[in-house]
Design an enzyme around this catalytic site. Structure first.
Site, mmCIF file in Angstrom:
data_model
loop_
_atom_site.group_PDB
_atom_site.id
_atom_site.type_symbol
_atom_site.label_atom_id
_atom_site.label_comp_id
_atom_site.label_asym_id
_atom_site.label_seq_id
_atom_site.Cartn_x
_atom_site.Cartn_y
_atom_site.Cartn_z
ATOM 1 C CB SER A 1 -0.870 -0.008 1.259
ATOM 2 O OG SER A 1 -1.497 1.243 1.420
ATOM 3 C CE1 TYR B 1 -3.707 -2.702 5.322
ATOM 4 C CE2 TYR B 1 -3.078 -0.432 4.909
ATOM 5 C CZ TYR B 1 -3.529 -1.652 4.450
ATOM 6 O OH TYR B 1 -3.784 -1.820 3.107
HETATM 7 N N1 LIG Z 1 -8.846 -1.112 -0.898
HETATM 8 C C1 LIG Z 1 -7.880 -0.245 -0.686
HETATM 9 O O1 LIG Z 1 -8.089 0.985 -0.624
HETATM 10 C C2 LIG Z 1 -6.458 -0.744 -0.541
HETATM 11 C C3 LIG Z 1 -5.423 0.209 -0.584
HETATM 12 C C4 LIG Z 1 -4.108 -0.235 -0.462
HETATM 13 C C5 LIG Z 1 -3.837 -1.579 -0.296
HETATM 14 N N2 LIG Z 1 -4.865 -2.477 -0.251
HETATM 15 C C6 LIG Z 1 -4.514 -3.894 -0.078
HETATM 16 O O2 LIG Z 1 -5.096 -4.635 -1.143
HETATM 17 C C7 LIG Z 1 -5.292 -5.995 -0.731
HETATM 18 C C8 LIG Z 1 -6.691 -6.433 -1.104
HETATM 19 O O3 LIG Z 1 -7.588 -5.630 -0.385
HETATM 20 P P1 LIG Z 1 -9.083 -5.348 -0.861
HETATM 21 O O4 LIG Z 1 -9.268 -3.888 -0.718
HETATM 22 O O5 LIG Z 1 -9.363 -5.997 -2.151
HETATM 23 O O6 LIG Z 1 -9.857 -6.092 0.334
HETATM 24 P P2 LIG Z 1 -11.302 -6.776 0.403
HETATM 25 O O7 LIG Z 1 -12.224 -6.217 -0.639
HETATM 26 O O8 LIG Z 1 -11.692 -6.656 1.841
HETATM 27 O O9 LIG Z 1 -11.003 -8.326 0.053
HETATM 28 C C9 LIG Z 1 -10.235 -9.107 0.929
HETATM 29 C C10 LIG Z 1 -10.106 -10.521 0.387
HETATM 30 O O10 LIG Z 1 -9.206 -11.236 1.244
HETATM 31 C C11 LIG Z 1 -9.854 -12.432 1.725
HETATM 32 N N3 LIG Z 1 -9.376 -12.692 3.084
HETATM 33 C C12 LIG Z 1 -9.587 -11.921 4.194
HETATM 34 N N4 LIG Z 1 -9.037 -12.505 5.268
HETATM 35 C C13 LIG Z 1 -8.469 -13.665 4.832
HETATM 36 C C14 LIG Z 1 -7.785 -14.722 5.485
HETATM 37 N N5 LIG Z 1 -7.583 -14.725 6.815
HETATM 38 N N6 LIG Z 1 -7.339 -15.760 4.743
HETATM 39 C C15 LIG Z 1 -7.554 -15.799 3.395
HETATM 40 N N7 LIG Z 1 -8.203 -14.826 2.729
HETATM 41 C C16 LIG Z 1 -8.667 -13.770 3.441
HETATM 42 C C17 LIG Z 1 -11.343 -12.120 1.633
HETATM 43 O O11 LIG Z 1 -12.173 -13.276 1.505
HETATM 44 P P3 LIG Z 1 -12.721 -14.109 2.809
HETATM 45 O O12 LIG Z 1 -13.284 -13.112 3.760
HETATM 46 O O13 LIG Z 1 -13.717 -15.085 2.261
HETATM 47 O O14 LIG Z 1 -11.530 -14.815 3.357
HETATM 48 C C18 LIG Z 1 -11.399 -11.306 0.347
HETATM 49 O O15 LIG Z 1 -11.408 -12.176 -0.761
HETATM 50 C C19 LIG Z 1 -5.009 -6.010 0.780
HETATM 51 O O16 LIG Z 1 -3.717 -6.521 1.001
HETATM 52 C C20 LIG Z 1 -5.071 -4.540 1.183
HETATM 53 O O17 LIG Z 1 -4.274 -4.262 2.308
HETATM 54 C C21 LIG Z 1 -6.177 -2.095 -0.371
#
Ligand SMILES: NC(=O)c1ccc[n+]([C@@H]2O[C@H](COP(=O)([O-])OP(=O)(O)OC[C@H]3O[C@@H](n4cnc5c(N)ncnc54)[C@H](OP(=O)(O)O)[C@@H]3O)[C@@H](O)[C@H]2O)c1
Length: 259
Positions: free
Chosen positions: A137, A150
């Site tokens: 991130s 985080y």
């Molecule tokens: N969205 C943003 O603004 C943003 C910005 C910077 C970085 N990021 C990074 O991008 C990545 C993806 O985030 P996102 O925004 O797409 O999140 P999201 O929409 O909340 O999706 C999270 C995914 O991870 C899975 N997950 C959660 N806990 C898990 C566990 N213990 N074991 C296996 N799978 C797990 C969830 O499915 P289940 O619940 O079914 O397990 C879901 O498929 C993350 O690393 C986040 O830190 C996001």
């Protein structure tokens, strides 16, 4: 067909990665905790793109979950691309989160990335090909959130990826590694974490499909750090080059009164 394994594949960025990869003709292994969501998304991808899609339900905060995925990384067909995408954050201040939840965050954001990268590299160095994309991130570049583990977990991903990607051991085996540093992206992340989406303003939000496509392109081009959008390239420059005492003043303080 080459095979990609994507963690956190049932929502947000992970789902966007699987869509982009399926469009490009990759076979897929989808990892997340919810078996029902995995099956549903796999069926949609297979139907829409005709690619082979396997599902692997696993909780990556557990030893068993990590072991199931590392076993698949060592199995057949070989995994050509690992996308370490699953990650979580919290909106509660550090002292209110509870140590178990903080450890779960590190287990998923750091320990699972370490274990899966290790397992993938063992195979990829033997085959002398492969690629790994680790989702960090922009927040990992500096003190973007106060009272939170985080940003520190994402700083670890950036440092870890950069250190391996540019090492002789990895480069001489023809393996590419990229750390993706997204800014605010519309996914389920903030809702799950309980973080309000009223800030930042709309123009700062990125589209998950755009972020995934840019990251895959940067990985192909051999970029070690991928920062989608000029807005966040500028923010990243600020976080890297402005005095940290100054960037701390603009940080989001989860424990602050405005929050
Ligand atoms: N969205 C943003 O603004 C943003 C910005 C910077 C970085 N990021 C990074 O991008 C990545 C993806 O985030 P996102 O925004 O797409 O999140 P999201 O929409 O909340 O999706 C999270 C995914 O991870 C899975 N997950 C959660 N806990 C898990 C566990 N213990 N074991 C296996 N799978 C797990 C969830 O499915 P289940 O619940 O079914 O397990 C879901 O498929 C993350 O690393 C986040 O830190 C996001």
């Amino acid at each position: 067909m080459p095979t990609a394994l994507v963690t956190g594949a049932t929502a947000g960025l992970g789902k966007a990665f699987t869509r982009a990869l399926a469009e490009q003709g990759w076979d897929l292994v989808l990892v997340a905790r919810s078996g029902t969501d995995l099956e549903r998304h796999a069926a949609r991808l297979a139907l829409g793109h005709g690619t082979r899609v396997d599902v692997l339900p696993a909780d990556l905060t557990t030893d068993e979950g990590c072991a199931a995925v590392t076993a698949r990384l060592a199995g057949d067909p070989a995994v050509d691309l690992l996308v370490n995408n699953a990650g979580i954050g919290y909106e509660r201040p550090f002292l209110d989160t509870g140590i178990e939840a903080e450890e779960r965050l590190l287990d998923l954001n750091v320990r699972a990335v370490l274990r899966l990268t290790n397992a993938a590299l063992e195979q990829m160095t033997k085959r002398r090909s492969g690629a790994i994309l680790n989702v960090a991130s922009v927040a990992g570049l500096g003190p973007a959130w106060l009272s939170s583990t985080y940003p520190a977990s994402k700083a670890w991903i950036i440092g870890f990826t950069e250190s391996l990607a540019t090492s002789r051991q990895v480069r001489s085996a023809g393996i590419r590694m990229t750390a993706l540093l997204p800014g605010y992206t519309r996914t389920e992340f903030h809702q799950r974490a309980g973080i309000p989406t009223t800030f930042p303003p709309a123009w700062l939000w990125l589209d998950a499909d755009d972020v995934a496509r840019t990251a895959l392109q940067d990985l192909r081009r051999g970029k070690v750090l991928s920062i989608p959008s000029s807005r966040y390239k500028i923010a990243a420059w600020g976080l890297r080059h402005l005095p940290r005492a100054l960037s701390r003043k603009f940080a989001w303080d989860i424990s602050g009164p405005a929050h």
